[in-house]
Structures are given as C-alpha cells and as structure tokens.
Write an enzyme that holds these catalytic residues in place. Structure first.
Site, PDB file in Angstrom:
ATOM      1  N   ARG A  79      43.099  36.168  33.339  1.00 14.34           N
ATOM      2  CA  ARG A  79      43.378  37.660  33.443  1.00 14.34           C
ATOM      3  C   ARG A  79      44.098  37.947  32.318  1.00 14.34           C
ATOM      4  O   ARG A  79      45.098  37.419  31.669  1.00 14.34           O
ATOM      5  CB  ARG A  79      44.447  37.763  34.754  1.00 14.34           C
ATOM      6  CG  ARG A  79      44.864  39.310  34.718  1.00 14.34           C
ATOM      7  CD  ARG A  79      45.483  39.920  35.905  1.00 14.34           C
ATOM      8  NE  ARG A  79      45.865  41.350  35.811  1.00 14.34           N
ATOM      9  CZ  ARG A  79      46.316  41.662  36.862  1.00 14.34           C
ATOM     10  NH1 ARG A  79      46.335  41.178  38.299  1.00 14.34           N
ATOM     11  NH2 ARG A  79      46.728  42.944  36.982  1.00 14.34           N
ATOM     12  N   ARG A  88      40.374  43.993  36.044  1.00 15.11           N
ATOM     13  CA  ARG A  88      40.925  42.721  35.927  1.00 15.11           C
ATOM     14  C   ARG A  88      40.108  41.620  36.539  1.00 15.11           C
ATOM     15  O   ARG A  88      39.216  41.981  37.477  1.00 15.11           O
ATOM     16  CB  ARG A  88      42.308  42.426  36.630  1.00 15.11           C
ATOM     17  CG  ARG A  88      42.396  43.086  38.080  1.00 15.11           C
ATOM     18  CD  ARG A  88      42.410  44.596  38.323  1.00 15.11           C
ATOM     19  NE  ARG A  88      43.518  45.065  37.847  1.00 15.11           N
ATOM     20  CZ  ARG A  88      44.554  45.362  38.493  1.00 15.11           C
ATOM     21  NH1 ARG A  88      45.094  44.918  39.650  1.00 15.11           N
ATOM     22  NH2 ARG A  88      45.286  46.221  37.819  1.00 15.11           N
ATOM     23  N   ASP A  91      43.427  39.795  40.575  1.00 10.67           N
ATOM     24  CA  ASP A  91      44.736  40.350  41.078  1.00 10.67           C
ATOM     25  C   ASP A  91      44.997  39.643  42.389  1.00 10.67           C
ATOM     26  O   ASP A  91      44.120  39.745  43.369  1.00 10.67           O
ATOM     27  CB  ASP A  91      44.830  41.922  41.098  1.00 10.67           C
ATOM     28  CG  ASP A  91      46.061  42.497  41.441  1.00 10.67           C
ATOM     29  OD1 ASP A  91      47.201  42.018  40.827  1.00 10.67           O
ATOM     30  OD2 ASP A  91      46.023  43.346  42.119  1.00 10.67           O
ATOM     31  N   ASP A  93      48.243  39.699  44.916  1.00  5.84           N
ATOM     32  CA  ASP A  93      49.806  40.119  45.315  1.00  5.84           C
ATOM     33  C   ASP A  93      50.021  39.630  46.701  1.00  5.84           C
ATOM     34  O   ASP A  93      49.235  39.496  47.572  1.00  5.84           O
ATOM     35  CB  ASP A  93      49.310  41.816  45.503  1.00  5.84           C
ATOM     36  CG  ASP A  93      49.025  42.387  44.376  1.00  5.84           C
ATOM     37  OD1 ASP A  93      49.571  41.742  43.231  1.00  5.84           O
ATOM     38  OD2 ASP A  93      48.359  43.470  44.255  1.00  5.84           O
TER      39      ASP A  93
END
Ligand code: X6L
Ligand code: MG
Ligand code: MG
Length: 151
Positions: A79, A88, A91, A93
């Site tokens: 990334r 991207r 990702d 999270d």
C-alpha cells in the site's frame, strides 16, 4: 476463548479480490468472513469501485496488536499513501472488539467512530453480527452496494 473482534477490509486498486484473499489468509484467529461486496466509493477523490468485506476474529490480541496486524497486511499489499482517502490496494481497519473501548487518537479508536455511517462496513458486519447493528440503522441511500458472493 479469546474475544470477538471485527476488521473491515477494502481494496480498489489492482487485483482487488487477490489482495483481500491474501490478507484474509494471513490474518490470525479468523473465524468468519462476510460475503464480498462491490461498493461505490464514499469520501475522497473520484476513484474506482471498491471490494469490501468484514472478518470476525476470536482473538487474545490487544487492540494495539490488532492495529499492528492491520498495518502488516497493508504493507504486504504494498500500500502506498499518496492522497488522503485515495485509491488503495488494501485498507484494513479495526472496527470493534467485544467489551472494549480504545480512545488513542488518531491511530486507534475502537469502536471505529464512523463505522455506523458507512454501508460498506455495516452491511457485511450485519451478515456476521446482526446483534451489532443498531435497531434503527438505515442504509444511506447514496451508498449503493452489491453483494457479489463469497470471497
Ligand atoms: C463527508 C466527508 C462524508 C467525508 C463522508 C466517508 C470520508 C468515508 C472518508 C466522508 C468520508 C471515508 C472506502 C471508501 C474510503 C471503502 C468504499 C472513508 C475513507 N474507504 N468507500 N472510501 N469502501 N466504498 O473501503 O471510508 S476512504
Ligand atoms: Mg478505511
Ligand atoms: Mg484504514
């Protein structure tokens, strides 16, 4: 038994499904993977469609250890951060850890402070954990998402 935790994964650059598959294969303590969704981008510049999933872990890892796992997976997908909220490869999270609140901004806020506003998070999360969906949650009409099947 560890604690129940949820991570959100997204990709909109390159081999999107490949990046998600490789990340899930390398995550620790995975017990469930949501269906795969294709989603219109929310926030940020004009950019391509995302693939999004949510994964459930049963883990002894702390929130900060989970954040490290997320960053390792993003680095493995090479990334590159060019623009805030921009395209991207991957990702990852931290969304939620059962029974835990972490207030360590800007790097770690759990529950994720904006998860309830994002259909690309809440719809796959509800597939795995309908108990986490607020009873009055309404899918934002301007955030279309399409279920593609399994990752
Ligand atoms: C006003 C201002 C309203 C900003 C919303 C929402 C900004 C979400 C950033 C916002 C705002 C974000 C993904 C994405 C991003 C993803 C899809 C973000 C950060 N990540 N869209 N946009 N899937 N569909 O994984 O979430 S950038
Ligand atoms: Mg995100
Ligand atoms: Mg992130």
């Amino acid at each position: 038994m560890g604690r129940r935790a949820f991570l959100a994964l997204g990709s909109n650059l390159g081999d999107r499904q490949g990046f998600l598959r490789e990340a899930v294969a390398a995550l620790p303590d995975v017990v469930a993977v949501s269906p795969l969704y294709e989603t219109d981008p929310v926030g940020g510049p004009e950019q391509d469609l995302f693939l999004n999933i949510v994964v459930e872990l049963d883990t002894e890892l702390s929130g900060h250890e989970l954040l490290g796992v997320c960053r390792d997976r993003e680095a493995e997908a090479a990334r590159v951060r060019i623009e805030r909220w921009g395209p991207r490869t991957l990702d990852v999270d931290v969304l939620w850890i059962d029974g835990e609140t972490i207030d360590d901004p800007p790097e770690l806020l759990v529950p994720h402070p904006r998860m309830f506003e994002r259909a690309f998070v809440m719809v796959p999360l509800a597939d795995l954990a309908p108990d986490l969906l607020p009873a009055d949650w309404a899918h934002p009409a301007d955030q279309p998402i399409r279920r593609l099947g399994s990752l």
